[in-house]
Motif scaffolding. Structure first.
Motif, PDB file in Angstrom:
ATOM      1  N   GLN A  50       0.852  -1.188   0.000  1.00  0.00           N
ATOM      2  CA  GLN A  50       0.000   0.000   0.000  1.00  0.00           C
ATOM      3  C   GLN A  50       0.888   1.237   0.000  1.00  0.00           C
ATOM      4  N   PHE A  51       0.603   2.167  -0.886  1.00  0.00           N
ATOM      5  CA  PHE A  51       1.438   3.349  -1.018  1.00  0.00           C
ATOM      6  C   PHE A  51       0.868   4.519  -0.222  1.00  0.00           C
ATOM      7  N   GLY A  52       1.753   5.204   0.491  1.00  0.00           N
ATOM      8  CA  GLY A  52       1.388   6.458   1.133  1.00  0.00           C
ATOM      9  C   GLY A  52       1.511   7.594   0.136  1.00  0.00           C
ATOM     10  N   PRO A  53       1.198   8.815   0.541  1.00  0.00           N
ATOM     11  CA  PRO A  53       1.338   9.954  -0.370  1.00  0.00           C
ATOM     12  C   PRO A  53       2.784  10.109  -0.853  1.00  0.00           C
ATOM     13  N   HIS A  54       2.937  10.479  -2.098  1.00  0.00           N
ATOM     14  CA  HIS A  54       4.252  10.716  -2.691  1.00  0.00           C
ATOM     15  C   HIS A  54       4.329  12.158  -3.199  1.00  0.00           C
ATOM     16  N   LYS A  55       5.388  12.856  -2.802  1.00  0.00           N
ATOM     17  CA  LYS A  55       5.618  14.226  -3.264  1.00  0.00           C
ATOM     18  C   LYS A  55       6.489  14.180  -4.515  1.00  0.00           C
ATOM     19  N   LEU A  56       5.987  14.770  -5.590  1.00  0.00           N
ATOM     20  CA  LEU A  56       6.690  14.769  -6.875  1.00  0.00           C
ATOM     21  C   LEU A  56       7.138  16.184  -7.209  1.00  0.00           C
ATOM     22  N   MET A  57       8.425  16.345  -7.457  1.00  0.00           N
ATOM     23  CA  MET A  57       8.981  17.632  -7.883  1.00  0.00           C
ATOM     24  C   MET A  57       9.622  17.401  -9.241  1.00  0.00           C
ATOM     25  N   LEU A  58       8.787  17.425 -10.269  1.00  0.00           N
ATOM     26  CA  LEU A  58       9.188  17.035 -11.615  1.00  0.00           C
ATOM     27  C   LEU A  58       8.900  18.102 -12.658  1.00  0.00           C
ATOM     28  N   ARG A  59       8.223  19.180 -12.257  1.00  0.00           N
ATOM     29  CA  ARG A  59       7.862  20.227 -13.209  1.00  0.00           C
ATOM     30  C   ARG A  59       8.602  21.515 -12.876  1.00  0.00           C
ATOM     31  N   PRO A  60       9.466  22.002 -13.781  1.00  0.00           N
ATOM     32  CA  PRO A  60      10.155  23.268 -13.543  1.00  0.00           C
ATOM     33  C   PRO A  60       9.181  24.447 -13.569  1.00  0.00           C
ATOM     34  N   ARG A  61       9.646  25.579 -13.096  1.00  0.00           N
ATOM     35  CA  ARG A  61       8.869  26.802 -13.196  1.00  0.00           C
ATOM     36  C   ARG A  61       9.364  27.616 -14.384  1.00  0.00           C
ATOM     37  N   LEU A  80      -3.737  13.491  -8.177  1.00  0.00           N
ATOM     38  CA  LEU A  80      -2.690  14.498  -7.999  1.00  0.00           C
ATOM     39  C   LEU A  80      -3.273  15.788  -7.443  1.00  0.00           C
ATOM     40  N   HIS A  81      -2.582  16.343  -6.453  1.00  0.00           N
ATOM     41  CA  HIS A  81      -2.932  17.658  -5.913  1.00  0.00           C
ATOM     42  C   HIS A  81      -1.727  18.568  -6.112  1.00  0.00           C
ATOM     43  N   TRP A  82      -1.913  19.677  -6.827  1.00  0.00           N
ATOM     44  CA  TRP A  82      -0.815  20.572  -7.185  1.00  0.00           C
ATOM     45  C   TRP A  82      -0.746  21.767  -6.235  1.00  0.00           C
ATOM     46  N   SER A  83       0.489  22.208  -5.973  1.00  0.00           N
ATOM     47  CA  SER A  83       0.693  23.402  -5.145  1.00  0.00           C
ATOM     48  C   SER A  83       2.109  23.917  -5.367  1.00  0.00           C
ATOM     49  N   HIS A  84       2.419  25.051  -4.739  1.00  0.00           N
ATOM     50  CA  HIS A  84       3.784  25.561  -4.680  1.00  0.00           C
ATOM     51  C   HIS A  84       4.278  25.424  -3.246  1.00  0.00           C
ATOM     52  N   ASP A  85       5.509  24.951  -3.076  1.00  0.00           N
ATOM     53  CA  ASP A  85       6.044  24.819  -1.722  1.00  0.00           C
ATOM     54  C   ASP A  85       6.649  26.136  -1.261  1.00  0.00           C
ATOM     55  N   VAL A  86       7.281  26.123  -0.092  1.00  0.00           N
ATOM     56  CA  VAL A  86       7.804  27.348   0.507  1.00  0.00           C
ATOM     57  C   VAL A  86       8.905  27.977  -0.352  1.00  0.00           C
ATOM     58  N   TYR A  87       9.557  27.190  -1.202  1.00  0.00           N
ATOM     59  CA  TYR A  87      10.604  27.713  -2.080  1.00  0.00           C
ATOM     60  C   TYR A  87      10.059  28.213  -3.410  1.00  0.00           C
ATOM     61  N   GLY A  88       8.764  28.005  -3.649  1.00  0.00           N
ATOM     62  CA  GLY A  88       8.178  28.373  -4.926  1.00  0.00           C
ATOM     63  C   GLY A  88       8.234  27.274  -5.959  1.00  0.00           C
ATOM     64  N   ASN A  89       8.702  26.074  -5.575  1.00  0.00           N
ATOM     65  CA  ASN A  89       8.730  24.943  -6.499  1.00  0.00           C
ATOM     66  C   ASN A  89       7.312  24.444  -6.782  1.00  0.00           C
ATOM     67  N   THR A  90       7.106  23.932  -7.976  1.00  0.00           N
ATOM     68  CA  THR A  90       5.844  23.288  -8.319  1.00  0.00           C
ATOM     69  C   THR A  90       5.861  21.862  -7.789  1.00  0.00           C
ATOM     70  N   PRO A  99      13.275  14.593  -6.353  1.00  0.00           N
ATOM     71  CA  PRO A  99      12.267  14.488  -7.416  1.00  0.00           C
ATOM     72  C   PRO A  99      11.058  13.659  -6.998  1.00  0.00           C
ATOM     73  N   VAL A 100      11.296  12.563  -6.265  1.00  0.00           N
ATOM     74  CA  VAL A 100      10.215  11.692  -5.801  1.00  0.00           C
ATOM     75  C   VAL A 100      10.497  11.323  -4.350  1.00  0.00           C
ATOM     76  N   ALA A 101       9.511  11.517  -3.484  1.00  0.00           N
ATOM     77  CA  ALA A 101       9.661  11.155  -2.076  1.00  0.00           C
ATOM     78  C   ALA A 101       8.316  10.661  -1.560  1.00  0.00           C
ATOM     79  N   GLY A 102       8.309   9.512  -0.889  1.00  0.00           N
ATOM     80  CA  GLY A 102       7.067   8.982  -0.367  1.00  0.00           C
ATOM     81  C   GLY A 102       7.308   7.754   0.486  1.00  0.00           C
ATOM     82  N   SER A 103       6.258   7.008   0.765  1.00  0.00           N
ATOM     83  CA  SER A 103       6.358   5.858   1.652  1.00  0.00           C
ATOM     84  C   SER A 103       5.439   4.741   1.167  1.00  0.00           C
TER      85      SER A 103
END
Length: 293
Positions: free
Chosen positions: A18-29, A49-59, A262-266
């Motif tokens: 079973q996969f937990g949430p995975h954070k994907l940082m694959l789209r440049p700004r 997928l739920h999209w947002s910007h993190d504290v650094y402004g990354n997509t 680029p990919v982080a999850g559990s």
């Protein structure tokens, strides 16, 4: 130059997990030096997928899963247009001084990027910095000097283990992956008073025809950006001795390497369930032309 990037990350397991949430940082700004023309993400098993910007402004996209599977495969497709850097290529950074002179407003914003994130209780890193800067001309740019010294004095190795070596470890073994060498450079220049951040992305040199290029083809890449007074954020890649090079394709920036994965999850499964992890990156270029009447 238009670039087509295909980045595939595949995890395999001994049985369905079973996969937990995975954070994907694959789209440049988008920026003045890089325009995103098209993006696509395909995931197996199916994910929301739920999209947002993190504290650094990354997509950032957070993937959530309903189904179990014995494989997780994330495929990112990018089409982007990379322009030449606005940074003057005839110099490494003429305004880079041993002690940078930041405006008060710049210093307030840069403070987290100026503060070292690793300790140096035994003074090994400080001693190495002093040794490197004692060599060469007194007025030579310290940023370029440190970057060149890492490139020429440290071995490059592909490490598939997760995480980034502490600078003291890299100094001890005199080798590291691109992320290890970038992190050593970042923590060194922070101790000189510069704001520096970690960058993850890709190096476009698919033909591997540059003899100074040590980064492995088909993998992600990492380097540093330093805020140089008068020039802004300038790319320094100590692995390949590159400065503000258009072959560097940034995707995410962060204060520390683990914030730019680029990919982080559990996942939830028995001990030893994960049996393999593979990453493949393919980059192809097409020349763009304009009509002139």
């Amino acid at each position: 130059m238009d670039l087509h990037v295909r980045h595939v990350t595949t995890y395999r397991y001994a049985g369905a997990v079973q996969f937990g949430p995975h954070k994907l940082m694959l789209r440049p700004r988008d920026s003045f030096d890089m325009r995103i023309l098209d993006t696509q993400i395909e995931i197996f098993p199916r994910a929301e997928l739920h999209w947002s910007h993190d504290v650094y402004g990354n997509t950032v996209a957070v993937a959530t899963f309903a189904d179990k599977a014995d494989r997780l495969e994330i495929t990112s497709g990018l089409v982007l247009r990379r322009y030449a850097s606005a940074f003057p290529r005839g110099r490494t950074s003429a305004s880079a001084l041993f002690v940078p002179h930041y405006a008060d407003g710049e210093r307030i914003v840069l403070q987290p990027f100026m503060t070292p994130a690793t300790g140096d209780d035994e003074g090994v890193l400080a001693a190495w910095i002093a040794e490197v800067l004692s060599q060469g001309a007194a007025d030579e740019d310290p940023l370029a000097r440190l970057s060149r010294h890492i490139h020429s004095g440290f071995g490059y190795s592909v490490r598939f283990e997760e995480g980034t070596q502490a600078p003291s470890r890299t100094l001890s073994v005199r080798s590291g992956s691109c992320r290890d060498l970038a992190w050593l450079f970042i923590e060194a220049v922070r101790r000189l008073g510069y704001g520096a951040r970690f960058v993850s992305g890709y190096l476009h040199n698919s033909a591997n025809d540059d003899p100074s290029n040590r980064a492995a083809v088909g993998l992600t890449h990492a380097w540093a950006e330093v805020f140089v007074p008068g020039d802004g954020w300038v790319e320094f890649d100590p692995t390949n001795a590159l400065v503000a090079d258009p072959h560097l394709i940034r995707v995410a920036v962060a204060r520390v390497p683990w914030d730019a994965s680029p990919v982080a999850g559990s996942f939830v499964g028995p001990v030893g369930a994960q049996i393999s992890l593979s990453v493949g990156v393919d980059i192809a270029s097409t020349q763009t032309y304009s009509n002139v009447a």
